[in-house]
Design an enzyme around this catalytic site. Structure first.
Site, PDB file in Angstrom:
ATOM      1  CG  ASP A  54       1.387  -1.104  -0.594  1.00  0.00           C
ATOM      2  OD1 ASP A  54       0.202  -1.361  -0.382  1.00  0.00           O
ATOM      3  OD2 ASP A  54       2.047  -1.587  -1.525  1.00  0.00           O
ATOM      4  CD  GLU A  79      -4.302   1.132  -1.224  1.00  0.00           C
ATOM      5  OE1 GLU A  79      -3.668   1.126  -2.294  1.00  0.00           O
ATOM      6  OE2 GLU A  79      -5.050   0.218  -0.862  1.00  0.00           O
ATOM      7  CG  ASP A 153      -2.885   1.754  -5.588  1.00  0.00           C
ATOM      8  OD1 ASP A 153      -3.997   1.265  -5.853  1.00  0.00           O
ATOM      9  OD2 ASP A 153      -2.105   1.243  -4.758  1.00  0.00           O
ATOM     10  CB  ILE A 155       1.936  -2.470  -4.899  1.00  0.00           C
ATOM     11  CG1 ILE A 155       3.409  -2.100  -4.691  1.00  0.00           C
ATOM     12  CG2 ILE A 155       1.849  -3.787  -5.691  1.00  0.00           C
ATOM     13  CD1 ILE A 155       4.222  -3.168  -3.943  1.00  0.00           C
ATOM     14  CG  ASP A 156      -4.507  -1.445  -8.195  1.00  0.00           C
ATOM     15  OD1 ASP A 156      -5.216  -1.296  -7.187  1.00  0.00           O
ATOM     16  OD2 ASP A 156      -4.952  -1.881  -9.265  1.00  0.00           O
ATOM     17  CB  THR A 158      -2.613  -5.762  -2.363  1.00  0.00           C
ATOM     18  OG1 THR A 158      -2.539  -4.338  -2.406  1.00  0.00           O
ATOM     19  CG2 THR A 158      -1.865  -6.286  -1.174  1.00  0.00           C
ATOM     20  CG  ASP A 301      -7.942   1.692  -6.622  1.00  0.00           C
ATOM     21  OD1 ASP A 301      -8.854   1.621  -5.779  1.00  0.00           O
ATOM     22  OD2 ASP A 301      -6.843   1.127  -6.477  1.00  0.00           O
TER      23      ASP A 301
END
Ligand code: 2IP
Ligand code: CA
Length: 373
Positions: A54, A79, A153, A155-156, A158, A301
């Site tokens: 991330d 994030e 974000d 990698i949303d 996760t 997000d």
């Protein structure tokens, strides 16, 4: 600012490549999945690895955008923090270096000296993606870089990315979980008003290439500012019949589900993983609304999908504000932290939210929930 949109599409594709490489290259994949086997001696380290993927994606996006638009430096956030503590408690600042070799050397410090993993990751970070098929060159977008901030974000969803369940997506059918729920989200907002104005969503695991050469992604984009509304997806058609369809988090409160039953038939109350993915389902017309009563999502997000929803005639409201004073002036904004909170919670969508593509449907949902949750 069509060149900003083009750049964001390109860096989102680079990010998607990193996400795919981390699953397709065995040395990286092993680090990613060890957490599932609970191998205690590496537990802290492997959690770090996921966070590292991330962090390095976020840093790559920050590095690339800042290089082309220096006026945005300091306003490109997300994030993760790039201060990183490796498995031995050493603190390393993760950045993208000038050369692939220097980036690999830096990453090796975080990856416990795993030079193979570090070089694979560095190669993906420095590799330019194949050309992006998006006809954005002719767009005239009335924005200036000095007006803008960015939420990333990397990698949303996760959990879905680590779990890695493979699903075959069918046109028009909402598939609730799996690798396709993992998304790269890059949202742009006006620093002055916090209004979301440009969004890019990349779905790295959309389908497997027919020739067996691995995963292929899909990207979506939107622009919404000064009356200009453009989206790579067309405006979704409302679901047929009087009932609305809603997509919820699997952990949504029963009182919300009960309240929604007055406007949604039971078969139209759906559940899916990933905040970004649930917003995307609304943009794609797979659900009329995404309702979330908890403050479990953050500005990174919602910012990118918020723009796509605005561009197709909808938006994202703060649920508690909409219940209190009506849906008209309750749209989420992205420029001010919640002063009463600490850390990442300063950027939480604390009042919950409703993502929608049609204002009449939003009003029906707010009326159904008012006084019930
Ligand atoms: C998460 C992710 C989760 C979501 C949570 C988000 O972001 O989108 O899936 O929970 O609210 O903050 P849910 O799946 O219940 O909607 P991340 O995966 O980036 O932590
Ligand atoms: Ca997220």
């Amino acid at each position: 600012m069509a060149d900003l949109l083009k750049l964001l599409l390109r860096v989102a594709e680079k990010a998607a490549n990193v996400a795919r490489v981390c699953r397709q290259e065995a040395p990286l994949f092993q680090l990613l999945v060890q957490e599932k086997t609970g191998v205690d001696k590496n537990k802290k380290f492997v959690q770090d690895f996921k966070t590292l993927a991330d962090v390095i994606i976020q840093e790559m996006i920050r590095h690339n955008v800042g290089a082309q638009f220096p006026e945005m430096i300091g306003f490109i956030n997300g994030e993760e923090s790039n201060k990183f503590e490796n498995g031995h408690g050493e603190s390393v600042v993760v950045t993208v270096c000038a050369s692939e070799a220097e980036t690999a050397e830096l990453l090796a410090k975080v990856l416990d000296g795993d030079a193979m993993a570090a070089s694979l990751l560095a190669r993906a970070i420095h590799q330019d993606p194949t050309s992006i098929d998006a006809d954005t060159d002719r767009l005239s977008i009335p924005l200036q870089p000095s007006q803008l901030g960015i939420w990333i974000d990397p990698i949303d969803a996760t959990s879905q990315y680590i779990e890695g369940k493979e699903e075959e997506l069918q046109q028009g059918v909402l598939c609730p979980s799996g690798l396709h729920c993992a998304l790269v989200l890059i949202g742009v907002y006006l620093r002055s008003s916090g209004e979301p104005v440009m969004g890019v969503i990349n779905q790295p695991f959309n389908h497997r290439a027919p020739d067996g050469s691995g995963w292929r992604g899909q990207h979506f984009w939107g622009v919404s500012c000064d009356g200009l509304n453009l989206c790579s997806l067309s405006r979704p058609k409302p679901s047929p019949g009087p009932d609305l369809s809603a997509v919820l988090s699997s952990s949504e409160k029963p009182s919300v589900k009960d309240a929604l039953s007055s406007v949604c038939s039971p078969d139209k109350l759906m559940y899916a993983s990933g905040a970004g993915f649930k917003f995307l389902c609304v943009v794609q017309g797979l659900a009329d609304v995404y309702v979330l009563s908890e403050g479990s999502t953050f500005k990174w997000d919602s910012c990118a999908p918020h723009v796509l929803l605005k561009a197709v005639g909808g938006g994202v409201v703060d649920l508690s504000r909409a219940l209190e004073s009506g849906p008209t002036r309750a749209e989420l904004t992205y420029h001010r932290p919640d002063g009463g909170a600490a850390g990442a919670d300063r950027w939480a969508n604390a009042g919950g939210l409703v993502g929608y593509s049609d204002r009449a449907q939003l009003r029906r949902v707010i009326e159904a929930l008012r006084g019930k949750i």
